[in-house]
Write a protein that holds these residues in place. Structure first.
Motif, PDB file in Angstrom:
ATOM      1  N   ASP A   1      -9.349  -1.554  15.753  1.00  0.00           N
ATOM      2  CA  ASP A   1      -8.970  -0.603  14.718  1.00  0.00           C
ATOM      3  C   ASP A   1      -9.766  -0.991  13.481  1.00  0.00           C
ATOM      4  O   ASP A   1      -9.646  -2.121  13.004  1.00  0.00           O
ATOM      5  CB  ASP A   1      -7.457  -0.716  14.467  1.00  0.00           C
ATOM      6  CG  ASP A   1      -6.971   0.128  13.314  1.00  0.00           C
ATOM      7  OD1 ASP A   1      -7.678   1.070  12.895  1.00  0.00           O
ATOM      8  OD2 ASP A   1      -5.863  -0.158  12.825  1.00  0.00           O
TER       9      ASP A   1
ATOM     10  N   ARG B   1      -2.976  -2.535   5.459  1.00  0.00           N
ATOM     11  CA  ARG B   1      -1.530  -2.371   5.685  1.00  0.00           C
ATOM     12  C   ARG B   1      -1.184  -2.517   7.163  1.00  0.00           C
ATOM     13  O   ARG B   1      -0.192  -3.161   7.518  1.00  0.00           O
ATOM     14  CB  ARG B   1      -1.061  -1.012   5.149  1.00  0.00           C
ATOM     15  CG  ARG B   1      -1.056  -0.951   3.636  1.00  0.00           C
ATOM     16  CD  ARG B   1      -0.729   0.434   3.125  1.00  0.00           C
ATOM     17  NE  ARG B   1      -0.703   0.441   1.666  1.00  0.00           N
ATOM     18  CZ  ARG B   1      -0.699   1.536   0.934  1.00  0.00           C
ATOM     19  NH1 ARG B   1      -0.725   2.744   1.512  1.00  0.00           N
ATOM     20  NH2 ARG B   1      -0.682   1.449  -0.384  1.00  0.00           N
ATOM     21  N   ARG B   2      -2.002  -1.924   8.027  1.00  0.00           N
ATOM     22  CA  ARG B   2      -1.743  -2.045   9.473  1.00  0.00           C
ATOM     23  C   ARG B   2      -1.907  -3.487   9.933  1.00  0.00           C
ATOM     24  O   ARG B   2      -1.126  -3.980  10.749  1.00  0.00           O
ATOM     25  CB  ARG B   2      -2.657  -1.110  10.268  1.00  0.00           C
ATOM     26  CG  ARG B   2      -2.350   0.365  10.046  1.00  0.00           C
ATOM     27  CD  ARG B   2      -3.106   1.276  11.010  1.00  0.00           C
ATOM     28  NE  ARG B   2      -4.551   1.176  10.961  1.00  0.00           N
ATOM     29  CZ  ARG B   2      -5.343   1.862  10.139  1.00  0.00           C
ATOM     30  NH1 ARG B   2      -4.824   2.690   9.242  1.00  0.00           N
ATOM     31  NH2 ARG B   2      -6.661   1.724  10.205  1.00  0.00           N
TER      32      ARG B   2
END
Length: 164
Positions: free
Chosen positions: A37, A149-150
């Motif tokens: 990601d 944040r993830r």
């Protein structure tokens, strides 16, 4: 020739090294199945350009080393102070991957959404942006913040893949 920089999240450096070994240093595509990601951020180096965003978020003056980095790739020992002995040494040619310190991840992750446009406006004043319009930088900043944040929510670290 520009510098390519991709930011991504992973559980740990060993996971990153395993993926890089499979691709001979190439970062697996971002966002696809079996990939990391991440965010493509051409030319946004961790120390200076990303560091300036982190400084704005923290309300501190920018300084070298604000975003700490630990080398992850190449997986060979780093050369001494005189640099790589061979021009084909992966430390001379790249790509390179560094793990960013948790403080940078946490600073980006903690900025309230309503403060992001103002922070990006100040970030756009950095000399490296050469007068860029803050509205052009806002999507990138939002992607980097969302990635942070993830990563924080998953207990993961942020990494930067750099290639010439």
């Amino acid at each position: 020739m520009g510098v390519l920089t991709d930011y991504f999240r992973a559980a740990d450096a060993a996971t990153v090294v395993r993926a890089l070994e499979l691709t001979e240093g190439g970062l697996p595509p971002l966002g696809g199945e079996g990939s990391f990601d991440g965010v493509e951020a051409k030319g946004v180096d961790p120390d200076v350009v990303l560091g300036q965003l982190v400084a704005v978020v923290l309300g501190e003056p920018w300084r070298t080393g604000l975003v700490t980095e630990t080398a992850v790739w190449p997986a060979t020992p780093a050369p001494g102070p005189s640099g790589p002995a061979d021009e084909d040494d992966p430390w001379a040619t790249g790509p390179w991957v560094t793990e960013l310190g948790a403080a940078a991840r946490d600073a980006l992750a903690a900025i309230p959404d309503e403060r992001v446009p103002e922070a990006v406006g100040r970030w756009a004043e950095a000399e490296e942006w050469d007068g860029a319009d803050p509205s052009d930088l806002l999507p990138l900043a939002e992607e980097l913040i969302a990635l942070a944040r993830r990563a924080r929510a998953a207990g993961e670290r942020l990494y930067c893949w750099i290639c010439l």
